[in-house]
Write a protein that holds these residues in place. Structure first.
Motif, short mmCIF file in Angstrom:
data_model
loop_
_atom_site.label_atom_id
_atom_site.label_comp_id
_atom_site.label_asym_id
_atom_site.label_seq_id
_atom_site.Cartn_x
_atom_site.Cartn_y
_atom_site.Cartn_z
N VAL A 222 96.86 0.33 16.31
CA VAL A 222 97.13 0.80 15.11
C VAL A 222 96.62 -0.24 14.15
N MET A 223 97.27 -1.43 14.15
CA MET A 223 96.83 -2.33 13.17
C MET A 223 95.34 -2.66 13.12
N GLU A 224 94.58 -2.68 14.03
CA GLU A 224 93.24 -2.95 14.09
C GLU A 224 92.53 -1.75 13.54
N THR A 225 93.01 -0.53 13.49
CA THR A 225 92.34 0.30 12.76
C THR A 225 92.07 0.39 11.20
N ARG A 226 93.30 -0.52 10.90
CA ARG A 226 93.40 -0.90 9.60
C ARG A 226 93.40 0.29 8.51
N PRO A 227 94.35 1.23 8.71
CA PRO A 227 94.58 2.52 7.37
C PRO A 227 94.87 1.82 6.10
N ALA A 228 93.94 1.85 5.24
CA ALA A 228 93.92 1.24 4.04
C ALA A 228 95.44 1.35 3.16
N VAL B 256 96.05 10.95 3.43
CA VAL B 256 96.69 10.15 4.67
C VAL B 256 95.99 10.73 5.90
N ASP B 257 95.68 12.10 5.91
CA ASP B 257 95.18 12.73 7.25
C ASP B 257 93.97 12.01 7.88
N PRO B 258 93.04 11.78 7.20
CA PRO B 258 91.66 10.92 7.74
C PRO B 258 92.26 9.63 8.42
N GLN B 259 93.20 8.99 7.80
CA GLN B 259 93.80 7.65 8.28
C GLN B 259 94.50 8.02 9.63
N VAL B 260 95.37 9.01 9.72
CA VAL B 260 96.17 9.24 10.82
C VAL B 260 95.18 9.72 12.07
N HIS B 261 94.23 10.57 11.46
CA HIS B 261 93.14 10.90 12.47
C HIS B 261 92.38 9.57 13.31
N ALA B 262 91.91 8.84 12.45
CA ALA B 262 91.36 7.37 12.84
C ALA B 262 92.48 6.62 13.71
N VAL B 263 93.59 6.58 13.58
CA VAL B 263 94.59 5.89 14.29
C VAL B 263 94.44 6.69 15.79
N VAL B 264 94.59 7.84 15.71
CA VAL B 264 94.54 8.81 17.06
C VAL B 264 93.45 8.53 17.69
N GLU B 265 92.25 8.54 16.88
CA GLU B 265 91.18 8.58 17.73
C GLU B 265 90.78 6.93 18.32
N GLU C 180 101.78 4.39 32.06
CA GLU C 180 102.95 3.76 32.11
C GLU C 180 103.00 2.30 32.10
N LYS C 181 101.61 1.69 32.35
CA LYS C 181 101.54 0.26 32.16
C LYS C 181 101.28 -0.12 30.67
N VAL C 182 100.91 0.74 29.90
CA VAL C 182 100.70 0.40 28.45
C VAL C 182 101.96 -0.06 27.51
N ARG C 183 101.96 -1.12 27.00
CA ARG C 183 103.13 -1.57 26.30
C ARG C 183 103.13 -1.12 24.73
N TRP C 184 104.19 -1.15 24.18
CA TRP C 184 104.32 -0.81 22.66
C TRP C 184 103.36 -1.68 22.03
N SER C 185 103.60 -2.86 22.32
CA SER C 185 102.77 -4.08 21.72
C SER C 185 101.24 -3.67 21.64
N GLN C 186 100.78 -3.09 22.74
CA GLN C 186 99.43 -2.83 22.75
C GLN C 186 99.17 -1.68 21.67
N VAL C 187 100.01 -0.56 21.98
CA VAL C 187 99.75 0.50 20.81
C VAL C 187 99.91 0.08 19.41
N HIS C 188 100.65 -0.73 19.00
CA HIS C 188 100.89 -1.40 17.69
C HIS C 188 99.60 -2.16 17.33
N GLN C 189 99.27 -2.99 18.34
CA GLN C 189 98.04 -3.89 18.11
C GLN C 189 96.82 -2.94 17.44
#
Length: 105
Positions: A37-43, A84-93, A26-35
């Motif tokens: 995702v962006m740090e994973t840097r899907p090409a 796209v699948d490997p990039q999505v998998h990297a974000v989930v991980e 519950e304490k996790v904010r959208w900004s943390q999720v977004h951050q």
């Protein structure tokens, strides 16, 4: 003044959209999720959009489900799901590792 133009050229090739719902504390904010995702840097990631938050069954107490859309596009060719699948998998991980997120089925 003078006004700036916000128009841009339409893409030549179609993109692929992926909607993900992840269960986080519950304490996790959208900004943390977004951050993270962006740090994973899907090409081929063009955009990440917040869709919504859900609380209730079957999401455990003290948690929430956050849904977001990732838009992927290659400016030079039509994308295939295999690209796209490997990039999505990297974000989930990355979300699992950094936020303790679980992919919601």
């Amino acid at each position: 003044y003078p006004p700036r133009r916000n128009a841009r050229q339409l893409p030549r090739f179609p993109g692929i959209e992926r909607d993900l719902s992840v269960v986080v504390a519950e304490k996790v904010r959208w900004s943390q999720v977004h951050q993270h995702v962006m740090e994973t840097r899907p090409a081929l990631l063009e955009e990440v959009r917040f869709i919504g938050t859900y609380r209730g069954k079957p999401v455990p107490s003290g948690c929430k489900s956050v849904t977001f859309r990732m838009v992927f596009r290659d400016p030079a060719s039509t994308l295939r799901h295999e690209q796209v699948d490997p990039q999505v998998h990297a974000v989930v991980e990355a979300l699992k590792k950094n936020l303790g997120a679980e992919l919601r089925a």
